[in-house]
Design an enzyme around this catalytic site. Structure first.
Site, mmCIF file in Angstrom:
data_model
loop_
_atom_site.group_PDB
_atom_site.id
_atom_site.type_symbol
_atom_site.label_atom_id
_atom_site.label_comp_id
_atom_site.label_asym_id
_atom_site.label_seq_id
_atom_site.Cartn_x
_atom_site.Cartn_y
_atom_site.Cartn_z
ATOM 1 N N ASP A 180 57.288 -34.642 27.007
ATOM 2 C CA ASP A 180 55.468 -35.191 26.931
ATOM 3 C C ASP A 180 56.343 -36.522 27.398
ATOM 4 O OD1 ASP A 180 53.117 -35.938 26.940
ATOM 5 O OD2 ASP A 180 52.698 -35.402 24.998
ATOM 6 N N GLU A 222 37.523 -41.256 19.782
ATOM 7 C CA GLU A 222 38.358 -39.964 20.098
ATOM 8 C C GLU A 222 38.525 -39.277 21.132
ATOM 9 O OE1 GLU A 222 36.704 -36.707 18.559
ATOM 10 O OE2 GLU A 222 35.168 -36.118 19.711
#
Length: 867
Positions: free
Chosen positions: A270, A612
């Site tokens: 990542d 979110e």
């Protein structure tokens, strides 16, 4: 004489090599086996060149004809973040709510085809090193949505390992294609593993899952994609597991992924995860040590900070060998070869795809189909839905009623047309009805933006047009305007001499405030824009932004401020607005009184991907850092709904959300509730079709809707006890698998053996009839429960599902074939076993024991498992 001859030969060899055509090397010979071509290529690279290829932005190697390649690309629910208009399907959690693996596979195929069109154009234009133009997509996100507060749960396929595995596998199969030699595109399963928040601490968190939870919950979907679906890539996560960072984890990377599952594809970190080894996990003392350890554990690409450049030092100091580097380099080039990037275009069928395929009619039609399929009808008091098209007056209220950015979710592309709920209701009813609109309240506050009258820009705004998307070359046209308020219909040229697509505008102006104050702008742009104040970059949405953003600037009296707004437009409708104004408190009583003049009130609320998502700076009430601190519908929306309900007019609540929302008051008092997720470019059309009965909803919840925050353990607690439908023993608001219909279904029998020999497959049949008056779809769900085992086990677990369409009165037989593995459990050591004794099978439109009003029954059947 002899010395002269030797010298001549030494000079001649480099000259010959320089003159040799690299196309004659075996690496370019399409007749040779892939492994031989990769070995030849790898053997021709220097150490520094090999390391360069292990960065997400791999540079070109001109002497070998190797083009630059950017590994980083996204296709979560349609091709994302490119400078082109692409088809945007519902957010992943919405696609999971379709419970239709076939639809998801087709969506992935369409997205990959669009991606190929973009990539092929990039290859022709020599832009293979540009981000978001490649064919290695870092999708799907198959982490388990174990807690509804996690902001990135919207990117997943829900809380269940089986549903996630099957939907994820369908995505991989669609994206990668069915050609025996070439990949259509390369999928990547992420984030491996045990990763699902919190967002603010993800770079330093250490998770210690039980062996049971690891194998029962967190790993099954990854195993399905690696072992059975043949996913090309895996992304290792930021966090540590058992005190080792995931990208250098003995258990996850070496033992399970490479040894047990025999994964031969590539692994990417990542982004910035390797840097975390030193800065956050503090597990390594240097970037060289961190980089070498990641490679030891099979992490082939480092995304983000280019710390892998330290691998050159690591080889020279003996931390790692060049042969170990070769393993990763070979894996990476194997993927690029499988994508056909080293073969003549005419030999690769996917290289023939043109960018003209973008937003093809069948792609847009499928986006609408999936948006419809995803909608979950949570509550419907008889007589409320569907709404009558004969209604003369309809009030549309709420922060998501005309909020197009919310519909696109995150990790999204940008379509030419994005239809809001308000737009769609107007389009459906036309002039037959009077439709009023009030934003009502914002998501978390009762203050709303009110534009200023007049203009801040006393000298006007200069607009300079360019015939490209990068504000390069000569100015084609110059003009002045009073405001930054630009809009142009699709295909319309914005000014003389300027193209109708692929242009850019630079807006330049100055302001001289008359007082010390804070100026607020509401900005809306499609496609991308960036704002500079006094030459300082203040806001950057250059990679694309549909929807609205706010910007605030503190200013001093009589000081001059230079404002430069740069904007680019690809194709489709063009918009760039920057309006100043102020926030004023909403008058809910007045809004409710206006709505009371209508026949029905549609309140479109919920939350937004602006609240979110991934690692966000949001700190509104109920939200923190991209996550939620409360699952309750924000209180200000409940207060607005109370006032609307008090009018006595029927109120329909439509929710846009990426996660579960608790609605205790709404569930009791609002007569109809529809959950529409972040439904993509056709979200509004799909909602209107459901509201007015042109589509019968059949979506089912892929997550549990709990009653309140007290139902949830700590967000950082990864123990599955008390989480998801598989382990939560309390009462819920709406259970996993739940959803209503405008028709009714009846299961007349379930056929299965009374006894089954251990290790044998199980066949289950059921008869389903549409007993209602309209055509509808039923999601048939099969659950298994082992009531006799004394070891830890799920309360029940999904083991099969089918989405079936039936005309009114029609009957269909549904058949499931369960393998022996699907009847197994996991023991405390992570080993799968099949317990003897009682096994309960249930088949129906949801879980057994659901107390809410449903539109189908559930049948159960007991089986004895014997040796």
């Amino acid at each position: 004489m002899k010395r002269t001859t030797i010298l001549s030969v030494c000079i001649l060899i480099p000259v010959l090599l320089r003159g040799q055509d690299f196309k004659s090397f075996p690496m370019w010979n399409t007749a040779l086996p892939l492994e031989q071509r990769v070995k030849d290529l790898t053997g021709r690279l220097s150490l520094e060149e090999k390391v360069g290829q292990m960065l997400n932005a791999a540079p070109a190697i001109p002497r070998l004809g190797i083009p630059a390649y950017e590994w980083w690309n996204e296709v979560l629910h349609g091709v994302a973040r490119t400078p082109y208009k692409t088809t945007v399907f519902p957010q992943a959690i919405g696609m999971a709510a379709t419970w239709d693996a076939g639809s998801l596979k087709l969506m992935a195929q369409y997205s990959a085809i669009e991606g190929r069109g973009i990539s092929n154009k990039a290859i022709r234009e020599g832009k293979t090193g540009d981000r978001y133009l490649g064919l290695t997509y870092w999708t799907p996100n198959i982490n388990i949505f174990r807690d509804p507060r996690w902001g990135r749960g919207q990117e997943t396929y829900g809380e269940d390992p089986f549903l996630t595995a099957k939907m994820g596998a369908a995505f991989v199969n669609g994206l990668q294609g069915d050609d025996p030699k070439y990949l259509l595109a390369a999928a990547c399963a992420k984030h491996y593993a045990v990763h699902s928040g919190p967002e603010p601490t993800r770079h330093s968190d250490n998770i210690n899952p039980s062996t049971y939870d690891l194998w029962d919950t967190y790993l099954p979907a990854f195993k399905e994609l690696v072992v059975n679906a043949g996913v090309a890539g895996v992304m290792c996560a930021y966090n540590a597991v058992n005190s080792q960072p995931c990208c250098a984890n003995d258990l996850l990377m070496n033992d399970i992924l490479r040894r047990q599952w025999k994964f031969t594809g590539y692994v990417t970190s990542d982004c910035w995860a390797i840097d975390d080894f030193v800065k956050n996990h503090k597990s390594h003392k240097s970037t060289a040590a961190a980089s070498a350890d990641a490679v030891f554990h099979g992490t082939d690409v480092e995304c983000g900070t280019s710390v892998y450049k330290s691998l050159v030092e690591a080889v020279k100091t003996g931390i790692i060998t060049e042969k170990e580097i070769d393993v990763s380099v070979a894996r990476l080039f194997t993927i690029r070869y499988r994508l056909g990037l080293f073969d003549p275009a005419e030999k690769v069928k996917y290289r023939q795809i043109s960018e003209n395929i973008l937003e093809a009619p069948e792609h847009k039609a499928h986006a609408l189909k999936m948006a419809r399929q995803s909608i979950v009808l949570l509550k419907n008091t008889p007589g409320v839905l569907p709404l009558a098209k004969s209604a003369k007056k309809i009030a549309v209220v709420g922060p998501n009623a005309d909020n197009k950015i919310a519909q696109l979710g995150n990790y999204n592309g940008f379509p030419s047309r994005n239809v809001s709920v308000l737009d769609a209701i107007k389009e459906k009813l036309g002039s037959r009805a009077s439709i009023s609109y009030d934003e009502g309240v914002s998501f978390t506050s009762d203050t709303l933006f009110t534009p200023d009258e007049g203009s801040l820009y006393a000298g006007g705004v200069e607009m300079a047009y360019y015939n490209n998307t990068k504000l390069e070359g000569p100015v084609i046209y110059n003009t002045m305007a009073h405001q930054i308020d630009f809009a142009m219909a699709e295909g319309q040229a914005p000014a003389p001499g300027v193209s109708n697509v692929n242009y850019s505008i630079r807006f330049s102006t100055t302001i001289k405030p008359v007082a010390d104050e804070t100026i607020t702008w509401k900005m809306e742009g499609d496609d991308g824009y960036r704002l500079r104040v006094n030459d300082s970059l203040m806001l950057n949405s250059w990679n694309g932004s549909q929807g609205q953003r706010n910007f605030r600037l503190k200013v001093k009296k009589d000081k001059t401020y230079k404002i430069v707004l740069e904007y680019w437009q690809g194709n489709g409708n063009a918009t760039m607005r920057m309006k100043s104004g102020s926030y004023k408190k909403a008058d809910m009583t007045t809004i409710a009184n206006r709505a009371a003049q209508s026949d029905v009130i549609v309140f479109v609320g919920g939350i937004s991907p602006e609240l979110e998502g991934e690692a966000m700076s949001v700190n509104a009430k109920g939200f923190l850092g991209g996550d939620r601190t409360s699952i309750l519908l924000p209180a200000v929306q409940t207060e607005m709904l109370k006032q609307l309900q008090a009018t006595g007019k029927p109120v329909v609540l439509v929710l846009l959300t990426g996660s579960a929302i608790a609605m205790p008051w709404e569930n009791e008092h609002i007569p109809a509730i529809v959950n529409a997720w972040y439904g993509g470019q056709s979200a509004g059309t799909a909602v209107a079709d459901v509201l007015f009965g042109d589509y019968n909803p059949a979506g089912r919840l892929p997550v549990t809707f709990y009653k309140n925050d007290a139902d949830l353990p700590d967000l950082l607690d990864y123990n599955m006890k008390g989480r998801t439908y598989r382990y939560f023993k309390g009462a819920v608001q709406y259970p996993f698998g739940y959803g209503l219909s405008y028709t009714k279904f009846h299961y007349s029998y379930i056929k299965a053996p009374l006894q089954l020999k251990k290790g044998k497959p199980l066949v289950v049949e059921a008869m389903l009839t549409n007993t209602g008056k309209v055509k509808g779809e039923e999601v048939v769900q099969l659950y298994v429960a082992h009531s006799g085992t004394k070891q830890m086990a799920p309360i029940r677990a999904l083991a099969g599902f089918r989405r079936i369409a039936l005309e009114a009165g029609a009957t269909a037989k549904v058949r499931f074939e369960l393998t022996a593995d699907q009847l197994m459990l996991v023991d405390a050591n992570g080993k799968r076993y099949q317990p003897e004794g009682a096994l309960t099978i249930s088949v129906g439109g949801g879980q057994p024991g659901v107390t809410q009003t449903t539109t189908s029954n559930v049948l159960q059947h007991n089986i004895m498992i014997n040796k």
